[in-house]
Every structure is written in C-alpha cells, then in structure tokens.
Scaffold this active site. Structure first.
Site, PDB file in Angstrom:
ATOM      1  N   CYS A 265       0.798  -0.975   0.284  1.00 22.00           N
ATOM      2  CA  CYS A 265       0.246  -0.067  -0.112  1.00 22.00           C
ATOM      3  C   CYS A 265       0.393   1.818   0.165  1.00 22.00           C
ATOM      4  O   CYS A 265       0.839   1.898  -0.934  1.00 22.00           O
ATOM      5  CB  CYS A 265      -0.878  -0.547   1.225  1.00 22.00           C
ATOM      6  SG  CYS A 265      -2.079  -1.165   1.443  1.00 22.00           S
TER       7      CYS A 265
HETATM    8  C1  UGA Z   1      -1.342   0.338   5.673  1.00 22.05           C
HETATM    9  C2  UGA Z   1      -2.186   1.447   6.590  1.00 22.05           C
HETATM   10  O1  UGA Z   1      -1.213   1.463   7.884  1.00 22.05           O
HETATM   11  C3  UGA Z   1      -3.504   0.788   6.517  1.00 22.05           C
HETATM   12  O2  UGA Z   1      -4.151   1.816   6.845  1.00 22.05           O
HETATM   13  C4  UGA Z   1      -3.788   0.646   5.187  1.00 22.05           C
HETATM   14  O3  UGA Z   1      -5.849   0.331   5.248  1.00 22.05           O
HETATM   15  C5  UGA Z   1      -3.501   0.453   4.218  1.00 22.05           C
HETATM   16  O4  UGA Z   1      -1.964   0.481   4.272  1.00 22.05           O
HETATM   17  C6  UGA Z   1      -3.755  -0.107   3.316  1.00 22.05           C
HETATM   18  O5  UGA Z   1      -3.506   0.875   1.959  1.00 22.05           O
HETATM   19  O6  UGA Z   1      -4.122  -1.220   2.773  1.00 22.05           O
HETATM   20  P1  UGA Z   1      -0.242  -2.465   6.041  1.00 22.05           P
HETATM   21  O7  UGA Z   1       0.577  -1.982   4.463  1.00 22.05           O
HETATM   22  O8  UGA Z   1      -0.829  -3.134   6.415  1.00 22.05           O
HETATM   23  O9  UGA Z   1      -1.667  -1.046   6.087  1.00 22.05           O
HETATM   24  O10 UGA Z   1       0.572  -1.806   7.255  1.00 22.05           O
HETATM   25  P2  UGA Z   1       1.090  -0.870   8.460  1.00 22.05           P
HETATM   26  O11 UGA Z   1       0.920  -1.829   9.592  1.00 22.05           O
HETATM   27  O12 UGA Z   1       1.166   1.085   7.789  1.00 22.05           O
HETATM   28  O13 UGA Z   1       2.555  -0.850   8.171  1.00 22.05           O
HETATM   29  C7  UGA Z   1       2.731  -0.454   6.760  1.00 22.05           C
HETATM   30  C8  UGA Z   1       4.852   0.400   6.270  1.00 22.05           C
HETATM   31  O14 UGA Z   1       5.549   0.784   8.041  1.00 22.05           O
HETATM   32  C9  UGA Z   1       5.200  -1.318   7.420  1.00 22.05           C
HETATM   33  O15 UGA Z   1       6.601  -1.860   6.031  1.00 22.05           O
HETATM   34  C10 UGA Z   1       5.909  -0.991   8.951  1.00 22.05           C
HETATM   35  O16 UGA Z   1       6.841  -2.107   8.813  1.00 22.05           O
HETATM   36  C11 UGA Z   1       6.573   0.690   7.982  1.00 22.05           C
HETATM   37  N1  UGA Z   1       6.073   1.304   9.978  1.00 22.05           N
HETATM   38  C12 UGA Z   1       4.222   0.979  10.109  1.00 22.05           C
HETATM   39  C13 UGA Z   1       7.359   2.239  10.745  1.00 22.05           C
HETATM   40  O17 UGA Z   1       8.072   1.671   9.056  1.00 22.05           O
HETATM   41  N2  UGA Z   1       6.802   3.026  11.566  1.00 22.05           N
HETATM   42  C14 UGA Z   1       6.056   3.052  11.672  1.00 22.05           C
HETATM   43  O18 UGA Z   1       5.949   3.346  13.160  1.00 22.05           O
HETATM   44  C15 UGA Z   1       5.111   2.127  11.294  1.00 22.05           C
END
Ligand code: UGA
Length: 434
Positions: A265
């Site tokens: 995403c």
């Molecule tokens: C993300 C959004 O959080 C959801 O709200 C959205 O619905 C979804 O995309 C989508 O568009 O379908 P997701 O990709 O499943 O969800 O994962 P996240 O938990 O948001 O993490 C995304 C990335 O950011 C991961 O690689 C994670 O490691 C990284 N991240 C997250 C960080 O590096 N730091 C943080 O503080 C949080």
C-alpha cells in the site's frame, strides 16, 4: 443484504468475510478457480490472522461462499464491491486495467437485471476514477439509465496482520456516494457500527484514502530523518519519539524509526498520488521527499554493516525477516529485498529466515533460506534484523552470539534490547540510537 465482492485479494476477502459475519449473504467472486476452491474448503488463500476462522463460520452459516460465476452472482445481489488490485506502472502511475475490466463485467452482468443495483469501489483509486471511469463503463456496458444505478466509493483502512480487528472496529467509515441509492445502501450495510460515518462525494472519499496513507508514510519518513540525525548526535530517538507522541496532536502511533515502510500500500499509493498530482500539474515536493527518505533507509542499514565488517565481500550475513512487517507473509516492497540485493551486489553470502514470508520471497530473490533463525545465523559474521517478528525479539542473544563467527548485529527495526545485546558482546547498531 445480498452482497457480491469482485476480487478475492486481501481487501475482498476481509470485506466479504466481515460483511458475512454481520449477517449479510455474501459471495466472493474471482476468475482464479484455485483461490475460490481454497476459500470454499474453509481456508483463506492469503495469510491473515483470524481470517480462516471467519471464513469457516461464514461457510457453516451458509452466508459466505466463493464462486467463479461472476455475472450470475452479481445479478443476484443488491450491492457489488469492487476490490480488485490497483498496481503501479513503471512510472508509478496507477494501473486501472483491473478496475476497467471489473466495471465492464459488472455492466454486462446488469444488462438483464430488473430494478436497481449498487456498485461500490473499495479498491484504492485516484480521485475521479469512480465517477469518470467506473460509472460510465457500467452504464455503457449495461445500457442502464443513470437513475437505476447506485454508485459509491468506500475506502478500506485495514492493516495487514490486523485486518479483521480493523474491519470490525473501524475508527471511521467513509461513505462516498454519487446518488441516494448508494448513500442509503451503504448506511444500511454499516448501521451496526457506532463509529463516525463521514458522508462525501466519491472523489473526496478517494482522496481521503490516499491522503491518509500518504500522511502515515510521510510521518514514517519524517521520523526516520530525525532518527538519522539522532544517530550522529548521540541521541536515543526512542526517547524523542516518546516525547513527541505525548502531544495528542502528534500521537504516539507511527513513530517507529527503522528501515522504512514497505508493503502493497504505502509505496504504491504515495507514488500513485504523486504521479496523479503531477499529471494534473501540481507537483508534490512532500511526497517526493517521503519516497526519497524511504529509499535511503535500507541503504543506511547496509552501510552500518559495512562500517563494522570493513568489507562486505565474502562475509556471511544472516537476514532475519523478509515480510514487510510481522504477522504477514506479504513480501511486496519489503525493505529486506533492497538490503539483500545490495548485500549480494557487494559480494556477501546471504542466508535468510522468515516465519511466514520465505515462499513468497523466493520468487523475488532466490537465496538460501533456513527452517529456523538459529540455522540462518550459524557461523554468520553479521546478523541483520529486518522484520520485528516476536520470535526474533525473544531470541536468546547470548546463544545467538555463541553460534556466530562474528559479533555484528544490525537491528533494522529497533526491536531488540540494545543493552542486552551490548552486554553479551555484540557490536550492535540500530537506526536512531547514537
Ligand atoms: C497500511 C495502512 O496502515 C492501513 O490503514 C491501510 O488500509 C493499508 O495500508 C492499505 O492501504 O491497504 P499496511 O500496509 O498493512 O497498512 O501496514 P502498516 O502497519 O501501516 O505498515 C506499513 C509499513 O510501515 C511497514 O513496512 C511497517 O514496518 C512500516 N512502519 C509502520 C514503520 O516503519 N514505522 C511505523 O511507526 C509504522
């Protein structure tokens, strides 16, 4: 309500299973027979905690099933959700080909239907897609008058690994509607949820989704940049994040610095929004910077290893974590891919482990993988942690070091106990710890 869901990827399956759980009659549609067979056998075709259970409940209650009979099932339903993929092309532009073919198929299915029908786009699409691509396509292929058709856009905000919880406990539901039919149907469908329901026109709903993902991605790149500064100034970024997060306007979420964001995403959506804005003659400096910082972080991880090892060539390096985040087997845009390719280019012997993502990762880069993290790290000169799986956070660091040939430990997610790592003798380095 009778619901049909076109596309049984991650969004479609979770949407279908949770709507069935609410008591609706749901059919999940896909052209991929294999996926439908898996679904009908009571399993989820993707790894998502809790989804198998919800699918089994739906099958047992006879209010959820999968089918490849797309037209007939659309015709027999009241509302159809479009949940097909919207990948990026080489320039980062959104590729709408699945959206176009799904809307054409829906249009053809409606040709012989009496009464009204509602079509809701749930896939992430750039502003105006629902009104200017999906609706005209359906009207053209169905030959319907506009008054019979309900059209809306209802984005999803699910996180992989937490999707069921997020779907059942949403912060908000965005109801993008182009007419009263869609407005009424969506409000009826979501009536049991107590959260805020924001009503707007479809293009606003489309931008809310992109702006939300891009904002979160920008927040991550911002904290990564500050964490990189913390590194050189001898500051612990975790304390900085704590101090920032106590401000309710900032919030403590999404302040984890590290190797950057991956997944299906954030990278795709930030690129697509930037490309769409550029095509409309609005250049986004912020989104460009968000992507640039995100490209830099995995390179910093490799640099940290290189500084400690002297030279990467010929070194045995174990990478722990291939999935883009814990609790998923999804390796799309995983930062591990960049790190591993970079290490291989520099001549390292890379061995990897991931609790769920190894099969998928093998299709991207075919490197030696082991059944356990212990086997991957055996005789390694350096270990790089790239995904903060609980299993890795519980590793016995003393034992880990004893099995290794060297003592370099790079923590790409700030997931390990730095004091403990240094106490047992590791040369430990992470992003955001001076
Ligand atoms: C993300 C959004 O959080 C959801 O709200 C959205 O619905 C979804 O995309 C989508 O568009 O379908 P997701 O990709 O499943 O969800 O994962 P996240 O938990 O948001 O993490 C995304 C990335 O950011 C991961 O690689 C994670 O490691 C990284 N991240 C997250 C960080 O590096 N730091 C943080 O503080 C949080």
């Amino acid at each position: 309500m009778k619901v049909s869901v076109v596309g049984t990827g991650y969004v479609g399956l979770v949407t279908g299973a949770t709507l069935a759980d609410l008591g609706n009659q749901v059919v999940c549609l896909d052209i991929a027979e294999e996926k439908i067979n898996i679904l009908n056998s009571g399993k989820s075709p993707i790894y998502e905690p809790g989804l198998d259970k919800l699918i089994q409940q739906g099958l047992k209650a006879k209010n959820l099933k999968g089918s490849t009979e797309i037209k007939q099932n659309i015709r027999n339903s009241d509302i159809t959700f479009i949940c097909v993929g919207t990948p990026s092309d080489k320039e980062g532009n959104i590729d709408l080909s699945y959206i176009k073919s799904a809307s054409s198929e829906i249009g053809r299915a409606l040709r012989d239907k009496d009464g009204t029908h509602t079509v809701i786009v749930k896939s992430t699409v750039i502003p105006l897609t629902t009104e200017e691509v999906v609706m005209p396509n359906i009207l053209k292929k169905s030959g319907w008058k506009r008054e019979k058709l309900g059209i809306g856009m209802n984005p999803e905000f699910l996180r992989e690994g937490n999707a069921i919880h997020d779907a059942q406990n949403p912060d908000r539901i965005v109801i993008g509607y182009a007419d009263e039919i869609a407005r009424e149907k969506l409000n009826e469908l979501y009536k049991s949820y107590n959260c805020t329901k924001l009503e707007c026109i479809p293009r606003t709903a489309e931008l809310i989704k992109y702006a939300s993902n891009s904002f979160l991605a920008t927040k991550i790149s911002f904290v990564n940049e500050i964490a990189n500064m913390s590194n050189v100034w001898g500051i612990d970024f975790q304390e900085v994040a704590e101090g920032m997060g106590l401000d309710s306007r900032i919030s403590s979420e999404f302040l984890r610095a590290g190797a950057g964001f991956g997944g299906s995403c954030f990278p795709k959506d930030v690129k697509a929004l930037a490309a769409a804005a550029k095509n409309s003659k609005v250049e986004s400096l912020m989104l460009k910077a968000t992507l640039e910082v995100n490209d830099l972080q995995p390179k910093l991880i490799v640099k940290m290893a290189e500084e400690r090892l002297g030279v990467i060539k010929g070194k045995n390096i174990a990478v722990l974590g291939l999935a883009f985040k814990p609790d998923t087997d999804d390796v799309r845009e995983s930062r591990s891919e960049i790190v591993i390719k970079n290490l291989i280019e520099k001549g390292a012997n890379v061995t990897a482990h991931d609790p769920e993502g190894m099969t998928n990762f093998k299709e991207i880069v075919d490197i030696p993988m082991t059944a356990t993290p212990e086997l991957a790290t055996e005789k390694a000169d350096c270990v790089i942690l790239m995904t903060e799986w609980e299993e890795y956070q519980n590793l016995d660091l003393e034992l880990l070091l004893r099995r290794m040939a060297g003592n370099v430990l790079i923590d790409g997610r700030r997931a390990l106990n730095s004091n403990e790592a240094e106490r047992v003798g590791f040369d430990y380095k992470t992003i955001g710890l001076g």
